[in-house]
Design a protein around this motif. Structure first.
Motif, PDB file in Angstrom:
ATOM      1  N   ALA A 186       0.855  -1.193   0.000  1.00  0.00           N
ATOM      2  CA  ALA A 186       0.000   0.000   0.000  1.00  0.00           C
ATOM      3  C   ALA A 186       0.888   1.237   0.000  1.00  0.00           C
ATOM      4  CB  ALA A 186      -0.914   0.006   1.221  1.00  0.00           C
ATOM      5  N   THR A 187       0.526   2.244  -0.801  1.00  0.00           N
ATOM      6  CA  THR A 187       1.274   3.493  -0.858  1.00  0.00           C
ATOM      7  C   THR A 187       0.307   4.665  -0.740  1.00  0.00           C
ATOM      8  OG1 THR A 187       1.194   3.393  -3.286  1.00  0.00           O
ATOM      9  CG2 THR A 187       3.178   2.579  -2.224  1.00  0.00           C
ATOM     10  N   GLY A 188       0.729   5.719  -0.052  1.00  0.00           N
ATOM     11  CA  GLY A 188      -0.126   6.889   0.140  1.00  0.00           C
ATOM     12  C   GLY A 188       0.571   8.150  -0.331  1.00  0.00           C
ATOM     13  N   ASP A 189      -0.187   9.081  -0.940  1.00  0.00           N
ATOM     14  CA  ASP A 189       0.459  10.261  -1.523  1.00  0.00           C
ATOM     15  C   ASP A 189      -0.127  11.571  -1.011  1.00  0.00           C
ATOM     16  OD1 ASP A 189      -1.900  10.813  -2.992  1.00  0.00           O
ATOM     17  OD2 ASP A 189      -1.133   9.955  -4.855  1.00  0.00           O
ATOM     18  N   ARG A 190       0.500  12.657  -1.443  1.00  0.00           N
ATOM     19  CA  ARG A 190       0.084  13.992  -1.011  1.00  0.00           C
ATOM     20  C   ARG A 190      -1.242  14.397  -1.642  1.00  0.00           C
ATOM     21  NH1 ARG A 190       2.491  17.877   1.893  1.00  0.00           N
ATOM     22  NH2 ARG A 190       4.541  16.896   1.988  1.00  0.00           N
ATOM     23  N   ASN A 191      -1.676  13.661  -2.666  1.00  0.00           N
ATOM     24  CA  ASN A 191      -2.933  13.976  -3.346  1.00  0.00           C
ATOM     25  C   ASN A 191      -4.103  13.174  -2.789  1.00  0.00           C
ATOM     26  OD1 ASN A 191      -4.357  15.473  -5.279  1.00  0.00           O
ATOM     27  ND2 ASN A 191      -4.225  13.825  -6.794  1.00  0.00           N
ATOM     28  N   LYS A 192      -3.995  12.737  -1.499  1.00  0.00           N
ATOM     29  CA  LYS A 192      -5.093  12.106  -0.740  1.00  0.00           C
ATOM     30  C   LYS A 192      -5.388  10.661  -1.136  1.00  0.00           C
ATOM     31  CE  LYS A 192      -7.312  16.605  -1.409  1.00  0.00           C
ATOM     32  NZ  LYS A 192      -8.527  17.269  -1.897  1.00  0.00           N
ATOM     33  N   LEU A 193      -4.563  10.071  -1.998  1.00  0.00           N
ATOM     34  CA  LEU A 193      -4.878   8.740  -2.524  1.00  0.00           C
ATOM     35  C   LEU A 193      -4.064   7.647  -1.837  1.00  0.00           C
ATOM     36  CD1 LEU A 193      -4.985   9.463  -6.364  1.00  0.00           C
ATOM     37  CD2 LEU A 193      -6.884   9.444  -4.737  1.00  0.00           C
ATOM     38  N   ILE A 194      -4.684   6.466  -1.692  1.00  0.00           N
ATOM     39  CA  ILE A 194      -3.994   5.247  -1.264  1.00  0.00           C
ATOM     40  C   ILE A 194      -4.093   4.262  -2.414  1.00  0.00           C
ATOM     41  CG2 ILE A 194      -3.979   3.324   0.379  1.00  0.00           C
ATOM     42  CD1 ILE A 194      -5.471   5.216   2.338  1.00  0.00           C
ATOM     43  N   MET A 195      -2.941   3.764  -2.848  1.00  0.00           N
ATOM     44  CA  MET A 195      -2.923   2.785  -3.932  1.00  0.00           C
ATOM     45  C   MET A 195      -2.512   1.426  -3.392  1.00  0.00           C
ATOM     46  SD  MET A 195      -1.474   4.822  -7.260  1.00  0.00           S
ATOM     47  CE  MET A 195      -2.193   6.410  -7.735  1.00  0.00           C
ATOM     48  N   ILE A 196      -3.213   0.387  -3.829  1.00  0.00           N
ATOM     49  CA  ILE A 196      -2.938  -0.993  -3.418  1.00  0.00           C
ATOM     50  C   ILE A 196      -2.316  -1.723  -4.606  1.00  0.00           C
ATOM     51  CG2 ILE A 196      -3.909  -3.104  -2.462  1.00  0.00           C
ATOM     52  CD1 ILE A 196      -4.145  -0.633  -0.631  1.00  0.00           C
ATOM     53  N   TRP A 197      -1.198  -2.414  -4.327  1.00  0.00           N
ATOM     54  CA  TRP A 197      -0.425  -3.076  -5.375  1.00  0.00           C
ATOM     55  C   TRP A 197      -0.260  -4.557  -5.069  1.00  0.00           C
ATOM     56  CZ3 TRP A 197       1.513   0.430  -9.096  1.00  0.00           C
ATOM     57  CH2 TRP A 197       1.471   1.787  -8.726  1.00  0.00           C
ATOM     58  N   ASP A 198      -0.126  -5.343  -6.116  1.00  0.00           N
ATOM     59  CA  ASP A 198       0.329  -6.720  -5.981  1.00  0.00           C
ATOM     60  C   ASP A 198       1.843  -6.643  -5.803  1.00  0.00           C
ATOM     61  OD1 ASP A 198       1.519  -9.248  -6.664  1.00  0.00           O
ATOM     62  OD2 ASP A 198      -0.367  -9.849  -7.572  1.00  0.00           O
ATOM     63  N   ALA A 199       2.346  -7.038  -4.629  1.00  0.00           N
ATOM     64  CA  ALA A 199       3.770  -6.864  -4.326  1.00  0.00           C
ATOM     65  C   ALA A 199       4.661  -7.705  -5.242  1.00  0.00           C
ATOM     66  CB  ALA A 199       4.045  -7.205  -2.870  1.00  0.00           C
ATOM     67  N   ALA A 200       4.154  -8.827  -5.725  1.00  0.00           N
ATOM     68  CA  ALA A 200       4.969  -9.706  -6.570  1.00  0.00           C
ATOM     69  C   ALA A 200       5.173  -9.119  -7.960  1.00  0.00           C
ATOM     70  CB  ALA A 200       4.321 -11.080  -6.671  1.00  0.00           C
ATOM     71  N   THR A 201       4.122  -8.517  -8.532  1.00  0.00           N
ATOM     72  CA  THR A 201       4.179  -8.062  -9.928  1.00  0.00           C
ATOM     73  C   THR A 201       4.234  -6.542 -10.061  1.00  0.00           C
ATOM     74  OG1 THR A 201       1.757  -7.978 -10.081  1.00  0.00           O
ATOM     75  CG2 THR A 201       2.839 -10.076 -10.624  1.00  0.00           C
ATOM     76  N   CYS A 202       4.013  -5.804  -8.963  1.00  0.00           N
ATOM     77  CA  CYS A 202       3.929  -4.334  -8.984  1.00  0.00           C
ATOM     78  C   CYS A 202       2.753  -3.846  -9.842  1.00  0.00           C
ATOM     79  CB  CYS A 202       5.223  -3.700  -9.458  1.00  0.00           C
ATOM     80  SG  CYS A 202       6.605  -3.917  -8.321  1.00  0.00           S
ATOM     81  N   LYS A 203       1.738  -4.666  -9.979  1.00  0.00           N
ATOM     82  CA  LYS A 203       0.530  -4.265 -10.696  1.00  0.00           C
ATOM     83  C   LYS A 203      -0.417  -3.576  -9.719  1.00  0.00           C
ATOM     84  CE  LYS A 203      -3.482  -6.135 -13.161  1.00  0.00           C
ATOM     85  NZ  LYS A 203      -4.197  -7.367 -13.577  1.00  0.00           N
ATOM     86  N   ARG A 204      -0.948  -2.427 -10.137  1.00  0.00           N
ATOM     87  CA  ARG A 204      -1.885  -1.717  -9.273  1.00  0.00           C
ATOM     88  C   ARG A 204      -3.241  -2.415  -9.277  1.00  0.00           C
ATOM     89  NH1 ARG A 204      -3.160   4.381 -10.598  1.00  0.00           N
ATOM     90  NH2 ARG A 204      -4.917   3.501 -11.737  1.00  0.00           N
ATOM     91  N   LEU A 205      -3.748  -2.678  -8.069  1.00  0.00           N
ATOM     92  CA  LEU A 205      -5.003  -3.409  -7.928  1.00  0.00           C
ATOM     93  C   LEU A 205      -6.187  -2.506  -7.652  1.00  0.00           C
ATOM     94  CD1 LEU A 205      -3.678  -6.313  -5.655  1.00  0.00           C
ATOM     95  CD2 LEU A 205      -3.923  -6.319  -8.156  1.00  0.00           C
ATOM     96  N   HIS A 206      -5.963  -1.424  -6.885  1.00  0.00           N
ATOM     97  CA  HIS A 206      -7.099  -0.621  -6.438  1.00  0.00           C
ATOM     98  C   HIS A 206      -6.621   0.744  -5.961  1.00  0.00           C
ATOM     99  CE1 HIS A 206     -11.322  -0.385  -5.329  1.00  0.00           C
ATOM    100  NE2 HIS A 206     -10.992   0.135  -4.168  1.00  0.00           N
TER     101      HIS A 206
END
Length: 415
Positions: free
Chosen positions: A151-171
């Protein structure tokens, strides 16, 4: 057989404190017997009851005396981010490092080779829907204890969820009204806690892509967040001067006060203790049962000349080796410092200085304790108060060696 039955009866009659002492002795005996030279975290016992403040905790098994002064020549520097590194995590198996930056990029590194396995570049503002990654500064990240989700969070209020194995964004999770500044997965689950400059904590179910609830209480921006196995999390509240323990099922919170400055970083040492750092140069050790710090060390990275005044170096990162007495702190003073938590977390004792130039914006120990990773930048992760031109925006992997001297056969048996 009779002897086994007697031993079983004795174990049943043990108090929780006696059981913890027996398990600790067994662990130390195994270390002596096999001459273990890696810094292993103490194994958990699922049958152990919650640790009482007066009982022997995992951290009473000291790991800091094993650590030797790190050799600066052995530090590996990984370059890939264009702007300051703001956050990083290590995969649970210690094989990979994930890092992020003010340039919005996300990189997956292989620890052994130092190779970049995956790079997700930062995009331009407003392109989140079309672009795979972040389009603003990434401030925080977390990885689930099974290594499945990042999970990564940014200054633009968003949280992104990734597949850690492939680095594909899930949600993408939306809902915070300001920058996302802290993330942590509850250990053993896919429940995610997020903290924000909007002064609230949110709870998410990542596996179900679901929002669960929002917790209010802080009076200023939240700067950091951490959690372990229990259904609770701890946060640092910036200039509201408080650290808070959020009990999720009870919908309650405990408020801790002790620092004078803005509390910028916080980490749990074990299920009963935590460490925090502030911009007044102080580091505090806390027990979750006491509202005041068990120990408060001032100006731990020294003083600096700023605008003609002497000011303490800000504490920009803290990291414990989980379930041990070993800590690391970072600032922009030119070094990362290693510490021992002494006398039941009532004392902070200096061990070694590791020279590193730049703002130490993130620190993490490997699970096995055999290396420490620092995320460096020319600027502080939360602002641009100073800029150190001589610093490199990079990841530094610091090997930690331990003493391998075996006890002599004539040594008396002790624990």
């Amino acid at each position: 057989r009779r002897r086994q039955e007697v031993t079983a009866e004795e174990e049943l009659e043990e108090t929780p404190q006696e059981k913890k002492l027996r398990l600790a002795k067994q662990y130390l005996e195994e270390l002596r017997r096999y001459g273990e030279c890696r810094l292993l975290p103490v194994p958990r016992c699922s049958e152990q009851p919650p640790v009482a403040s007066s009982a022997l905790t995992h951290a009473d098994i000291l790991l800091s005396p094993q650590v030797q002064p790190p050799d600066p020549a052995s530090i590996r520097v990984l370059r890939g981010h264009q702007l300051p590194v703001t956050c990083l995590v290590i995969s649970p198996d210690d094989r990979f490092i994930f890092s992020a930056s003010k340039d919005g990029s996300l990189i997956k590194w292989e620890v052994e080779s130092g190779k970049r396995l995956c790079v997700v570049p930062g995009g331009k503002k407003g392109t989140e829907e079309r672009h795979m990654g972040h389009a603003s500064q990434v401030l925080c990240m977390a990885i689930s204890s099974d290594g499945k989700y990042l999970a990564t969070g940014d200054r633009n209020k968003l949280i992104m969820i990734w597949d850690a194995a492939t680095c594909k964004r899930l949600h993408i999770f939306t809902g915070h009204r300001d920058a996302v500044s802290g993330l942590s997965f509850q250990k053993g689950t896919h429940q995610l806690y997020s903290a924000s400059h909007d002064r609230c904590v949110k709870v998410w179910n990542v596996a179900e892509n679901a929002y669960m609830e929002t917790l209010f209480g802080h009076q200023d921006i939240i700067t950091g967040l951490d959690s372990l196995s229990r259904e609770c999390c701890v946060t640092s509240g910036g200039r509201d001067g408080t650290v808070r323990l959020w009990k999720i099922p009870e919908e309650s919170q405990l408020v801790f006060c002790g620092h004078q400055g803005s509390i910028d970083c916080i980490q749990l040492i074990n299920e009963e203790h935590m460490v925090s750092g502030a911009d007044d140069g102080s580091v505090a050790l806390w027990g979750l049962m006491k509202k005041k710090p068990l120990a408060l060390a001032q100006q731990v990275h020294g003083m600096q000349e700023a605008q003609g005044l002497q000011q303490p170096y800000w504490i920009s990162a803290v990291a414990p080796l989980r379930n041990s007495d070993l800590l690391a702190t970072g600032s922009h003073s030119g070094s990362v410092k290693l510490w021992k938590c002494g006398e039941g977390f009532r004392k902070l004792e200096p061990l070694w200085d590791i020279p590193l130039v730049g703002f130490v914006n993130s620190l993490k120990f490997s699970a096995a304790g055999d290396f420490l990773v620092a995320g460096l930048g020319q600027e502080h992760r939360l602002g641009r108060w100073w800029r150190l031109k001589e610093a490199k925006n990079s990841i530094c992997v610091i090997p930690l060696k331990c003493r391998t001297t075996a006890p002599s056969p004539e040594a008396p048996d002790s624990s």
